[in-house]
Enzyme design. Structure first.
Site, PDB file in Angstrom:
ATOM      1  N   ASP A  18       0.876  -1.159   0.000  1.00 16.55           N
ATOM      2  CA  ASP A  18       0.000   0.000   0.000  1.00 16.55           C
ATOM      3  C   ASP A  18       0.929   1.229   0.000  1.00 16.55           C
ATOM      4  O   ASP A  18       2.128   1.103   0.271  1.00 16.55           O
ATOM      5  CB  ASP A  18      -0.878  -0.039   1.263  1.00 16.55           C
ATOM      6  N   LEU A  19       0.393   2.387  -0.319  1.00 19.09           N
ATOM      7  CA  LEU A  19       1.254   3.578  -0.382  1.00 19.09           C
ATOM      8  C   LEU A  19       1.108   4.470   0.863  1.00 19.09           C
ATOM      9  O   LEU A  19       2.030   4.587   1.675  1.00 19.09           O
ATOM     10  CB  LEU A  19       0.913   4.386  -1.645  1.00 19.09           C
ATOM     11  N   ASP A  20      -0.092   5.061   0.970  1.00 17.54           N
ATOM     12  CA  ASP A  20      -0.322   6.039   2.044  1.00 17.54           C
ATOM     13  C   ASP A  20      -0.238   5.383   3.413  1.00 17.54           C
ATOM     14  O   ASP A  20      -0.990   4.449   3.705  1.00 17.54           O
ATOM     15  CB  ASP A  20      -1.708   6.679   1.880  1.00 17.54           C
TER      16      ASP A  20
ATOM     17  N   LYS B 157     -11.124  -0.890  -1.632  1.00 21.30           N
ATOM     18  CA  LYS B 157     -10.860  -1.734  -0.462  1.00 21.30           C
ATOM     19  C   LYS B 157     -12.014  -1.514   0.525  1.00 21.30           C
ATOM     20  O   LYS B 157     -12.458  -0.369   0.637  1.00 21.30           O
ATOM     21  CB  LYS B 157      -9.537  -1.342   0.213  1.00 21.30           C
TER      22      LYS B 157
ATOM     23  N   LYS C 212      -8.832   5.551   6.301  1.00 22.47           N
ATOM     24  CA  LYS C 212      -7.572   5.047   5.732  1.00 22.47           C
ATOM     25  C   LYS C 212      -7.866   3.912   4.754  1.00 22.47           C
ATOM     26  O   LYS C 212      -8.626   2.996   5.081  1.00 22.47           O
ATOM     27  CB  LYS C 212      -6.615   4.574   6.833  1.00 22.47           C
TER      28      LYS C 212
ATOM     29  N   SER D 115      -2.523   0.542  -4.266  1.00 22.35           N
ATOM     30  CA  SER D 115      -3.042   1.698  -3.522  1.00 22.35           C
ATOM     31  C   SER D 115      -4.389   2.151  -4.063  1.00 22.35           C
ATOM     32  O   SER D 115      -4.654   2.031  -5.257  1.00 22.35           O
ATOM     33  CB  SER D 115      -2.035   2.853  -3.645  1.00 22.35           C
ATOM     34  N   ALA D 116      -5.212   2.697  -3.176  1.00 23.31           N
ATOM     35  CA  ALA D 116      -6.517   3.238  -3.600  1.00 23.31           C
ATOM     36  C   ALA D 116      -6.375   4.641  -4.176  1.00 23.31           C
ATOM     37  O   ALA D 116      -7.312   5.186  -4.756  1.00 23.31           O
ATOM     38  CB  ALA D 116      -7.457   3.281  -2.405  1.00 23.31           C
TER      39      ALA D 116
ATOM     40  N   GLU E 245       0.073  -3.293   4.673  1.00 28.10           N
ATOM     41  CA  GLU E 245      -1.068  -2.383   4.760  1.00 28.10           C
ATOM     42  C   GLU E 245      -1.143  -1.689   6.114  1.00 28.10           C
ATOM     43  O   GLU E 245      -0.856  -2.304   7.129  1.00 28.10           O
ATOM     44  CB  GLU E 245      -2.365  -3.195   4.616  1.00 28.10           C
ATOM     45  N   ASP E 246      -1.555  -0.426   6.117  1.00 33.76           N
ATOM     46  CA  ASP E 246      -1.739   0.273   7.394  1.00 33.76           C
ATOM     47  C   ASP E 246      -3.210   0.466   7.731  1.00 33.76           C
ATOM     48  O   ASP E 246      -3.530   1.024   8.779  1.00 33.76           O
ATOM     49  CB  ASP E 246      -1.067   1.652   7.365  1.00 33.76           C
TER      50      ASP E 246
ATOM     51  N   THR F 269       1.715  10.024   4.087  1.00 32.11           N
ATOM     52  CA  THR F 269       0.737  10.958   3.519  1.00 32.11           C
ATOM     53  C   THR F 269      -0.591  10.925   4.266  1.00 32.11           C
ATOM     54  O   THR F 269      -1.443  11.777   4.029  1.00 32.11           O
ATOM     55  CB  THR F 269       0.476  10.622   2.039  1.00 32.11           C
TER      56      THR F 269
END
Ligand code: G6P
Ligand code: MG
Length: 218
Positions: A9-11, A145, A45, A114-115, A169-170, A17
């Site tokens: 995942d990114l953020d 997601k 999130k 990522s979303a 994933e966070d 971010t």
């Protein structure tokens, strides 16, 4: 050597971010007269832009016309883009490059999952785009997601079966998506929030090379 698929995942996983999404959503909510807390932010999130605004409006018992809804989404993104325009490599979260390099060294394919529709811009800003064999983001999916679509596309692009994919994933929604996809979920954050992940680490500094090798050879 085994080949697994590693999906990030990114953020909140690669870059911090999440704090910029929070600031932009808080501003929007408060401008509409809606309270917005950190706990509510936690529920956003991993959630798409459209779904996030729907949730905020529901919490505030507000409805908007379709035109106004679109205008608010555009405003939020403009505000968010203002924050990410100043980003550079210093905003990569601790030890993310070490883990990415360890995977590359072991010839493991890596994808983004990522979303965010801003994912490619952010990867370019922090100079990490080249590390990824595939990029799947909010522009490539129709279902947000916790639907597993984003991770299943990544698994196809990496040419690795879902059960051989490992997802970092966070978010609650993202861990759920990875579990539904039958992938190994690794939560990055607190055990209290991400207890449904197979493994949870506070951040990447806790992820050793031994653990990565164990994941590869499992
Ligand atoms: C990520 C973030 C969410 C954000 C979503 C869409 O999943 O965790 O907070 O709403 O991406 O991001 P975007 O940049 O397209 O608004
Ligand atoms: Mg995230």
């Amino acid at each position: 050597m085994n080949k697994k698929g590693f999906i990030f995942d990114l953020d909140g996983v690669i870059v911090d971010t999440a704090k910029y999404h929070f600031l932009a959503w808080k501003k929007l909510a408060n401008d509409l007269g809606i309270d917005f807390t950190e706990e509510e932010n936690e529920q956003l999130k991993g959630v798409s832009r459209v779904k996030s605004l729907e949730k905020i409006l529901a919490w505030g018992n507000k409805t908007l016309s379709e035109k106004e809804f679109k205008a608010q989404m555009a405003k939020k993104n403009e505000d968010y883009l203002g924050h990410i325009a100043k980003m550079d490599e210093s905003e990569i979260l601790p030890d993310v490059p070490r883990v990415l390099n360890c995977l590359s060294k072991n010839n493991q394919p890596i994808s983004l999952g990522s979303a965010s529709k801003n994912a490619r811009t952010i990867l370019e800003r922090v100079n990490l785009k080249e590390k990824f064999n595939a990029i799947v983001d909010g522009n490539d999916v129709t279902k947000a997601k916790p639907d597993p679509e984003v991770f299943l596309i990544a698994s196809k692009l990496l040419n690795v079966e879902p059960e051989d994919c490992i997802v970092f994933e966070d978010s609650v929604a993202g861990v759920e998506a990875a579990n539904v996809a039958n992938m190994t979920s690794i939560g990055i954050g607190s055990e209290d929030v991400l207890g449904h992940a197979k493994y949870v680490f506070k951040d990447f500094t806790e992820i050793s090379e031994d653990f990565i090798e164990k994941l590869i050879n499992e």
